[in-house]
Scaffold this motif. Structure first.
Motif, mmCIF file in Angstrom:
data_model
loop_
_atom_site.group_PDB
_atom_site.id
_atom_site.type_symbol
_atom_site.label_atom_id
_atom_site.label_comp_id
_atom_site.label_asym_id
_atom_site.label_seq_id
_atom_site.Cartn_x
_atom_site.Cartn_y
_atom_site.Cartn_z
ATOM 1 N N ALA A 47 0.833 -1.207 0.000
ATOM 2 C CA ALA A 47 0.000 0.000 0.000
ATOM 3 C C ALA A 47 0.868 1.258 0.000
ATOM 4 C CB ALA A 47 -0.914 -0.007 1.220
ATOM 5 N N TRP A 48 1.926 1.247 0.787
ATOM 6 C CA TRP A 48 2.833 2.405 0.835
ATOM 7 C C TRP A 48 3.391 2.683 -0.563
ATOM 8 C CZ3 TRP A 48 7.787 3.276 -0.637
ATOM 9 C CH2 TRP A 48 8.393 4.454 -0.187
ATOM 10 N N GLN A 49 3.776 1.612 -1.279
ATOM 11 C CA GLN A 49 4.357 1.763 -2.609
ATOM 12 C C GLN A 49 3.365 2.414 -3.578
ATOM 13 O OE1 GLN A 49 7.360 0.954 -3.860
ATOM 14 N NE2 GLN A 49 8.307 -0.163 -2.172
ATOM 15 N N ILE A 50 2.114 1.971 -3.544
ATOM 16 C CA ILE A 50 1.113 2.504 -4.463
ATOM 17 C C ILE A 50 0.927 3.998 -4.237
ATOM 18 C CG2 ILE A 50 -1.331 2.436 -5.086
ATOM 19 C CD1 ILE A 50 -1.239 -0.591 -4.386
ATOM 20 N N VAL A 51 0.813 4.388 -2.981
ATOM 21 C CA VAL A 51 0.654 5.808 -2.669
ATOM 22 C C VAL A 51 1.898 6.571 -3.101
ATOM 23 C CG1 VAL A 51 0.334 7.497 -0.820
ATOM 24 C CG2 VAL A 51 -0.944 5.343 -0.780
ATOM 25 N N SER A 52 3.071 6.007 -2.809
ATOM 26 C CA SER A 52 4.324 6.668 -3.169
ATOM 27 C C SER A 52 4.423 6.912 -4.671
ATOM 28 C CB SER A 52 5.510 5.815 -2.705
ATOM 29 O OG SER A 52 6.741 6.414 -3.060
ATOM 30 N N ASP A 53 3.958 5.955 -5.461
ATOM 31 C CA ASP A 53 4.104 6.035 -6.919
ATOM 32 C C ASP A 53 3.037 6.878 -7.601
ATOM 33 O OD1 ASP A 53 6.296 4.408 -6.732
ATOM 34 O OD2 ASP A 53 5.225 2.574 -7.291
ATOM 35 N N THR A 54 1.826 6.965 -7.004
ATOM 36 C CA THR A 54 0.702 7.520 -7.763
ATOM 37 C C THR A 54 -0.044 8.655 -7.100
ATOM 38 O OG1 THR A 54 -0.900 5.929 -6.843
ATOM 39 C CG2 THR A 54 0.327 5.248 -8.810
ATOM 40 N N VAL A 56 -1.692 11.969 -5.880
ATOM 41 C CA VAL A 56 -1.763 13.217 -6.631
ATOM 42 C C VAL A 56 -0.871 14.321 -6.079
ATOM 43 C CG1 VAL A 56 -3.740 14.135 -5.332
ATOM 44 C CG2 VAL A 56 -3.402 14.804 -7.738
ATOM 45 N N ASP A 57 -0.612 14.316 -4.784
ATOM 46 C CA ASP A 57 0.225 15.346 -4.158
ATOM 47 C C ASP A 57 1.628 14.784 -3.938
ATOM 48 O OD1 ASP A 57 1.461 17.279 -2.640
ATOM 49 O OD2 ASP A 57 0.178 17.023 -0.870
ATOM 50 N N PRO A 58 2.615 15.209 -4.715
ATOM 51 C CA PRO A 58 3.968 14.652 -4.561
ATOM 52 C C PRO A 58 4.613 15.015 -3.233
ATOM 53 C CG PRO A 58 3.989 16.536 -6.045
ATOM 54 C CD PRO A 58 2.555 16.238 -5.770
ATOM 55 N N ASN A 59 4.037 15.986 -2.517
ATOM 56 C CA ASN A 59 4.549 16.348 -1.189
ATOM 57 C C ASN A 59 3.826 15.609 -0.074
ATOM 58 O OD1 ASN A 59 6.453 18.292 -2.163
ATOM 59 N ND2 ASN A 59 4.735 19.694 -2.528
ATOM 60 N N PHE A 60 2.842 14.786 -0.431
ATOM 61 C CA PHE A 60 2.129 13.952 0.534
ATOM 62 C C PHE A 60 1.623 14.765 1.738
ATOM 63 C CE2 PHE A 60 5.321 11.382 -1.657
ATOM 64 C CZ PHE A 60 4.509 10.430 -2.262
ATOM 65 N N ASN A 61 1.056 15.930 1.460
ATOM 66 C CA ASN A 61 0.528 16.788 2.526
ATOM 67 C C ASN A 61 1.595 17.094 3.568
ATOM 68 O OD1 ASN A 61 -1.583 18.293 3.727
ATOM 69 N ND2 ASN A 61 -2.029 16.614 5.146
ATOM 70 N N ALA A 67 10.232 8.319 5.428
ATOM 71 C CA ALA A 67 10.406 8.041 6.858
ATOM 72 C C ALA A 67 9.231 7.234 7.404
ATOM 73 C CB ALA A 67 10.553 9.354 7.637
ATOM 74 N N GLU A 68 8.039 7.509 6.906
ATOM 75 C CA GLU A 68 6.863 6.776 7.382
ATOM 76 C C GLU A 68 6.954 5.299 7.024
ATOM 77 O OE1 GLU A 68 4.528 7.683 9.307
ATOM 78 O OE2 GLU A 68 4.813 9.856 9.382
ATOM 79 N N ARG A 69 7.593 4.993 5.898
ATOM 80 C CA ARG A 69 7.753 3.594 5.525
ATOM 81 C C ARG A 69 8.633 2.873 6.529
ATOM 82 N NH1 ARG A 69 11.496 0.443 2.364
ATOM 83 N NH2 ARG A 69 10.430 -1.331 1.392
ATOM 84 N N GLN A 70 9.710 3.522 6.917
ATOM 85 C CA GLN A 70 10.607 2.900 7.893
ATOM 86 C C GLN A 70 9.889 2.651 9.214
ATOM 87 O OE1 GLN A 70 13.516 1.798 6.838
ATOM 88 N NE2 GLN A 70 12.950 2.693 4.851
ATOM 89 N N THR A 71 9.043 3.592 9.586
ATOM 90 C CA THR A 71 8.281 3.424 10.829
ATOM 91 C C THR A 71 7.320 2.246 10.730
ATOM 92 O OG1 THR A 71 8.419 5.786 11.300
ATOM 93 C CG2 THR A 71 6.680 4.557 12.424
ATOM 94 N N LEU A 72 6.631 2.158 9.581
ATOM 95 C CA LEU A 72 5.675 1.076 9.383
ATOM 96 C C LEU A 72 6.355 -0.286 9.423
ATOM 97 C CD1 LEU A 72 3.331 2.312 6.481
ATOM 98 C CD2 LEU A 72 2.660 1.833 8.831
#
Length: 431
Positions: A47-54, A56-61, A67-72
């Protein structure tokens, strides 16, 4: 990747299966890889990968997505539910109600809804307000229930031998549902006659989302079409409705999109092309600024006058269709301000059967208008008191009748359009 436009936070959309290659995973032995695939972390990272790749906001709000991936992945999850909870908490940081995670059960229900099909016998149920008896509202067209002559008002006394007295409609529906090809035995009662047995074979049934009919008003033949959502069969059903009404020689149409929350973008485009012979329909822009414009393709079925009815519950795909018809001067829009959702989602199936809905693009109407959080303003505002609206929608048989004030306003506008139409009305523009 397929694109869909969805409705409000409870939006409906196409279930889209996405095959993705996970990147950044550690080098593992065969046994360790098998364990990784079975781990809840796989779904989290997928799921993280899909959001990372697609997304709409490249700054992810303003969220540090890496860093969030490492935490997860640094957490240990004792169950899939624990991993799901962490993933939902991360997605919430995007502050986007349309980017959301669905459990396997939620995703299956979502997919069934948006596929435009269900497996069952085709009975809509309610509880009789006087007796609390389980009662048939109506059978779905072309369903096993209709074929067996099940009728509105019939009471269901037993389901496979189980008495229904005291059951909720949800409990009854769960007993009636099952695999296609299997049977369910119902004991039914019609009025005060003796109970009778009916055996129904469950089947795949197309969900009707279009209600249409001929209205004769002051000598004019009017086609009324109501579309309740944009699922996988909406365009086919709209096409059948238009062609059927054309055969009845209607002089104009009312297309009712009130309280239609949206759904599949391709269906909205296909329906727009049934009314528009030329002109733009919608423009989508992804996070890289890449734009895609969709236009009509000279496949319109009719050019007769058209009025579109909308309200605050008309969202997303409804707004794509309404915006195209309004901006291209194909229809007069009547009603109240629409919902205001100009975002496009993709829906992805994850490897464990769960799902992820991700906002991937922004859309604009043909005039370039950004309707997000604004909605579409009708050409003719027609309001109705809240109490009158609640009463109307509690009695859907009143929609598109003289008891429907907004419909009456739409008819007034349509009659004016018919009167102003050229003598060549009804022939498609071949220019």
């Amino acid at each position: 990747m397929a694109k869909i436009a969805t409705g409000s936070p409870a939006e409906k959309a196409l279930a889209f299966t996405s095959t993705l290659t996970l990147v950044g995973l550690p080098v593992l032995t065969t046994a360790a890889w098998a364990n990784w695939q079975d781990s809840p972390k796989t779904v989290v990272d997928e799921a993280w990968q899909i959001v990372s790749d697609t997304y709409v906001d490249p700054n992810f709000n303003q969220v540090d997505w890496t860093a969030e991936r490492q935490t997860l992945l640094g957490q240990e999850y004792i169950s899939s539910e624990a991993a799901y909870a962490s993933l939902k908490a991360l997605l919430a940081k995007l502050d986007d109600p349309y980017t959301r995670f669905m459990t396997p059960d939620e995703f299956q229900a979502f997919s069934n809804q948006t596929s435009g099909q269900l497996v069952g016998v085709g009975i809509q149920l309610t509880l009789d307000p006087d007796t609390n008896a389980l009662t048939v509202v109506q059978p779905i067209a072309d369903s096993p229930a209709m074929a067996a002559d099940v009728q509105p008002g019939d009471h269901i006394v037993q389901i496979d031998g189980t008495l229904t007295q005291g059951m909720t409609t949800e409990e009854a529906a769960n007993l009636i549902r099952g695999q296609a090809g299997t049977t369910v035995n119902l004991l039914m009662q019609r009025h005060d006659t003796a109970p009778f047995a009916v055996t129904l074979t469950r089947a795949r049934i197309d969900i009707p989302v279009v209600n249409s009919g001929l209205r004769e008003i002051n000598g004019q033949r009017i086609g009324y079409i109501r579309l309740s959502e944009f699922n996988a069969h909406s365009a086919d059903q709209i096409e059948q409705a238009i062609k059927g009404l054309e055969q009845q020689q209607v002089e104009g149409y009312v297309l009712d999109l009130r309280n239609n929350p949206g759904g599949m973008l391709d269906q909205a485009i296909a329906i727009a092309r049934m009314w528009l012979n030329k002109g733009a329909i919608v423009r989508t822009v992804d996070r890289d600024g890449d734009a895609e414009q969709v236009t009509a393709n000279r496949t319109a079925i009719t050019d007769k006058p058209l009025v579109v009815l909308v309200n605050g519950g008309s969202a997303s795909a409804s707004e794509v269709l309404t915006g195209a018809l309004q901006d291209d001067h194909r229809a007069t829009v009547v009603g109240t301000q629409t919902f205001g959702k100009a975002l496009v989602q993709s829906v992805n199936r994850l490897h464990d059967g769960s799902g992820l809905n991700v906002t991937i693009a922004h859309y604009y109407t043909p005039s370039g208008a950004d309707i997000n959080h604004r909605g579409i303003t009708p050409d003719v505002v027609s309001e109705s008191p809240d109490e009158a609206q609640r009463e109307l929608w509690m009695h859907p048989d009143r929609l598109g009748t003289e008891q429907d004030a907004q419909y009456v306003s739409a008819i007034t506008q349509l009659q004016q359009a018919i009167a102003a139409a050229p003598l060549a009305q009804g022939r498609l523009n071949s220019q």
